[in-house]
Design a protein around this motif. Structure first.
Motif, short mmCIF file in Angstrom:
data_model
loop_
_atom_site.label_atom_id
_atom_site.label_comp_id
_atom_site.label_asym_id
_atom_site.label_seq_id
_atom_site.Cartn_x
_atom_site.Cartn_y
_atom_site.Cartn_z
N VAL A 40 -11.50 21.87 -1.94
CA VAL A 40 -10.81 20.58 -1.90
C VAL A 40 -9.52 20.75 -1.10
N LEU A 41 -9.22 19.76 -0.27
CA LEU A 41 -7.99 19.75 0.51
C LEU A 41 -7.07 18.66 -0.01
N ASN A 42 -5.83 19.04 -0.24
CA ASN A 42 -4.82 18.10 -0.74
C ASN A 42 -3.96 17.62 0.44
N TYR A 70 -14.52 6.59 -12.16
CA TYR A 70 -13.91 7.89 -12.45
C TYR A 70 -13.41 8.59 -11.18
N GLU A 71 -13.91 8.17 -10.00
CA GLU A 71 -13.54 8.84 -8.76
C GLU A 71 -12.11 8.53 -8.32
N LYS A 72 -11.55 7.40 -8.79
CA LYS A 72 -10.17 7.02 -8.40
C LYS A 72 -10.01 7.15 -6.88
N GLU A 73 -10.88 6.46 -6.17
CA GLU A 73 -11.01 6.67 -4.73
C GLU A 73 -10.05 5.82 -3.89
N TRP A 74 -9.63 6.41 -2.79
CA TRP A 74 -8.88 5.72 -1.73
C TRP A 74 -9.67 5.89 -0.44
N ARG A 75 -9.49 4.93 0.49
CA ARG A 75 -10.21 5.01 1.75
C ARG A 75 -9.29 4.75 2.94
N CYS A 124 -13.03 9.18 2.80
CA CYS A 124 -12.88 8.96 1.36
C CYS A 124 -12.06 10.08 0.72
N LEU A 125 -11.13 9.67 -0.14
CA LEU A 125 -10.25 10.61 -0.86
C LEU A 125 -10.19 10.22 -2.32
N SER A 126 -9.61 11.08 -3.13
CA SER A 126 -9.49 10.81 -4.56
C SER A 126 -8.10 11.20 -5.06
N CYS A 164 0.83 -1.21 0.00
CA CYS A 164 0.00 0.00 0.00
C CYS A 164 0.87 1.26 0.00
N TRP A 165 1.98 1.22 0.73
CA TRP A 165 2.87 2.38 0.72
C TRP A 165 3.40 2.65 -0.68
N ASP A 166 3.79 1.57 -1.38
CA ASP A 166 4.29 1.73 -2.75
C ASP A 166 3.23 2.32 -3.67
N LEU A 167 1.97 1.94 -3.46
CA LEU A 167 0.88 2.39 -4.32
C LEU A 167 0.39 3.80 -3.99
N THR A 168 0.50 4.20 -2.73
CA THR A 168 -0.12 5.45 -2.28
C THR A 168 0.45 6.66 -3.00
N PRO A 169 -0.39 7.46 -3.64
CA PRO A 169 0.08 8.69 -4.29
C PRO A 169 0.50 9.72 -3.23
N GLU A 170 1.37 10.63 -3.59
CA GLU A 170 1.77 11.68 -2.66
C GLU A 170 0.64 12.67 -2.43
N ASN A 171 -0.26 12.79 -3.41
CA ASN A 171 -1.37 13.72 -3.29
C ASN A 171 -2.70 12.98 -3.35
N LEU A 172 -3.48 13.09 -2.28
CA LEU A 172 -4.84 12.57 -2.25
C LEU A 172 -5.77 13.70 -1.82
N TYR A 173 -6.89 13.83 -2.51
CA TYR A 173 -7.73 15.02 -2.39
C TYR A 173 -9.06 14.70 -1.72
N ARG A 174 -9.49 15.65 -0.88
CA ARG A 174 -10.77 15.48 -0.19
C ARG A 174 -11.70 16.64 -0.55
N TYR A 175 -12.85 16.32 -1.12
CA TYR A 175 -13.83 17.32 -1.53
C TYR A 175 -14.71 17.68 -0.33
N ARG A 176 -14.92 18.98 -0.12
CA ARG A 176 -15.68 19.45 1.04
C ARG A 176 -16.65 20.55 0.63
N SER A 177 -17.76 20.63 1.36
CA SER A 177 -18.67 21.76 1.20
C SER A 177 -18.30 22.83 2.23
N CYS A 178 -18.77 24.03 2.02
CA CYS A 178 -18.45 25.13 2.93
C CYS A 178 -19.46 25.16 4.08
N ASN A 179 -19.02 24.75 5.25
CA ASN A 179 -19.84 24.84 6.45
C ASN A 179 -18.93 24.95 7.66
#
Length: 341
Positions: free
Chosen positions: A182-184, A265-270, A160-162, A26-41
Motif C-alpha cells: 500500500v502507498l500512502n 467499508y472501503e471509505k473510498e476517494w476518487r 481509487c484511494l482509501s 473538497c479541500w476541507d474534507l480531504t484527509p492528509e493520508n489517502l492509501y492506494r492498494y497495489r499488487s506486486c508486479n
C-alpha cells in the motif's frame, strides 16, 4: 456537488463561484493520508520508481457494477412513442403558444422542417405506422442506452484511494491477498504546488478533481443524459444545432461517485480526469500523474521475500519510510498494525 448543476450557458462568474466553493469544500474534507492498494508486479514497481501515479478507465475496474447507472428505459420508450409525430405537427399548426415554446426549446429551423411532414391518409395508415414505430423505437432505445453507457464509461480516467490502510478485506481484494503493498499519499498538499517561480503556485486539481465516493442503495439516474444526447445527435444528423445547452458540466464526475452501500467499508476517494465521450476515438486506457512520491510504503503481511527486498531498496533510494503490516498475534480481535522496518 451532487445537488449542484452547472449548465453550459451559466454566467461565467456564477460558474467560477460554484467551482471555487466545491474546490474549497473538497479541500476541507480531504484527509492528509489517502492509501492506494497495489499488487506486486513490474508495472507497479516501475510507476513507484518513476514517481508516477496511474489513472485508468472505469472499464478496467474489478467490480462490474461499479458506478452502475440507472436509465429509465420505460420513460425513454414512452417519450419516443407517446406523442405521434403527425399529431405534434397538427398541434404546431393550430396552437401558437405550443409552437412558440417548441421554437424556444428546439430552434426555429428544426420546427420549420418538422412542420412540413404530411398527415396520414386515414386512421388505418396511422395505426400501422404506430405499431411499426413502437417496435422500432424499443429497439432503438435499447441501442441508445447501450451506447450511452459505453460512452459514459469511457468519458474519464480514474484512480481509487482509501482512508483506511488496515482493512483486512481490502488487503485481500486489492493487494493480492496481503502479498502486495500500500502507498500512502498526501493529496491534500497537491491542492497547492510550488512551481519554482516566486509567488506562483499550481494545483494538481485544475484538470483533475478529487472527491469522496457516495455510498447509496439507489443508482445515479442518468436518464436525462440519454435523452439529451439523443436529441443533440438527431439535430446533428439533419444538419442543425440544438438550441439548448448541456444541462450539467459536473455530470461526468457525478456518474463515477456512486457505489453500493455494500462497499462502504472501503471509505473510498476518487481522482477523476475527464476526457471525452467518444468511445471509438482510440484514446489511451491509462494516464499518469507525474512527479508524485508517496509518504509511506506499507508491505503486506504475506509479501514474498523477493518483493520485500525490491520495495525496501526503492524506499531506501527515495528515502520513503517503509513498514510491514502484521496481524497482532496476541489480541482477541482481527487487527492489522504496521511495524517500521
Amino acid at each position: 456537488m451532487i445537488k449542484t448543476e452547472i449548465p453550459d450557458d451559466l454566467d461565467s462568474k456564477k460558474e467560477s463561484k460554484i467551482v471555487s466553493d466545491i474546490f474549497k469544500y473538497c479541500w476541507d474534507l480531504t484527509p492528509e493520508n489517502l492509501y492506494r492498494y497495489r499488487s506486486c508486479n513490474e508495472n507497479n514497481f516501475n510507476a513507484l520508481e518513476g514517481n508516477r501515479f496511474l489513472l485508468s478507465k472505469p472499464t478496467l475496474f474489478n467490480d462490474p457494477y461499479d458506478s452502475l447507472l440507472f436509465i429509465n428505459r420505460e420513460k425513454i420508450i414512452n417519450d419516443l412513442t407517446n406523442d405521434n409525430d403527425y399529431d405534434v405537427v397538427e398541434k404546431l399548426k393550430n396552437d401558437t403558444d405550443f409552437k412558440k415554446s417548441q421554437i424556444d426549446l428546439l430552434g426555429k429551423d428544426f420546427i420549420e422542417k418538422f412542420s412540413t411532414l404530411k398527415p396520414f391518409k386515414n386512421l388505418e395508415e396511422k395505426e400501422v405506422y404506430k405499431q411499426i414505430s413502437n417496435i422500432s423505437c424499443t429497439k432503438f432505445a435499447d441501442k441508445l442506452i447501450d451506447e450511452s453507457l459505453k460512452a459514459m464509461k469511457q468519458s474519464s480516467l480514474v484512480a481509487c484511494l482509501s482512508e483506511d490502510f488496515e482493512s483486512i478485506l481490502m488487503w485481500s481484494h486489492y493487494a493480492d491477498n496481503h502479498k502486495g503493498f500500500v502507498l500512502n499519499y498526501n493529496f491534500k498538499s497537491r491542492y497547492s504546488i510550488d512551481t519554482g517561480v516566486s509567488g506562483v503556485k499550481a494545483t494538481e486539481f485544475s484538470d483533475k478533481k478529487l472527491f469522496p465516493v457516495r455510498y447509496s442503495d439507489e443508482r445515479f439516474d442518468a436518464t436525462h443524459y440519454v435523452e439529451f444526447h439523443f436529441i443533440d445527435n438527431y439535430f446533428r444528423s439533419i444538419g442543425l444545432k440544438l438550441n439548448k445547452p448541456f444541462f450539467d458540466k459536473l455530470f461526468y464526475y457525478k456518474i463515477l461517485l456512486f457505489k453500493s452501500t455494500d462497499w462502504i467499508y472501503e471509505k473510498e476517494w476518487r481522482i477523476i480526469k475527464q476526457t471525452n465521450i467518444d468511445y471509438n476515438d482510440k484514446k489511451p486506457d491509462v494516464e499518469f500523474i507525474q512527479n508524485i512520491k508517496p509518504v509511506e510504503i506499507l508491505l503486506g503481511s504475506k509479501i514474498e521475500e523477493k518483493n520485500k527486498i525490491r520495495l525496501s531498496k526503492i524506499a531506501e533510494k527515495k528515502r520513503i519510510p517503509i513498514f510491514q503490516m502484521r496481524l497482532e498475534p496476541y489480541l482477541n480481535k482481527y487487527k492489522l498494525t504496521k511495524t517500521h522496518l
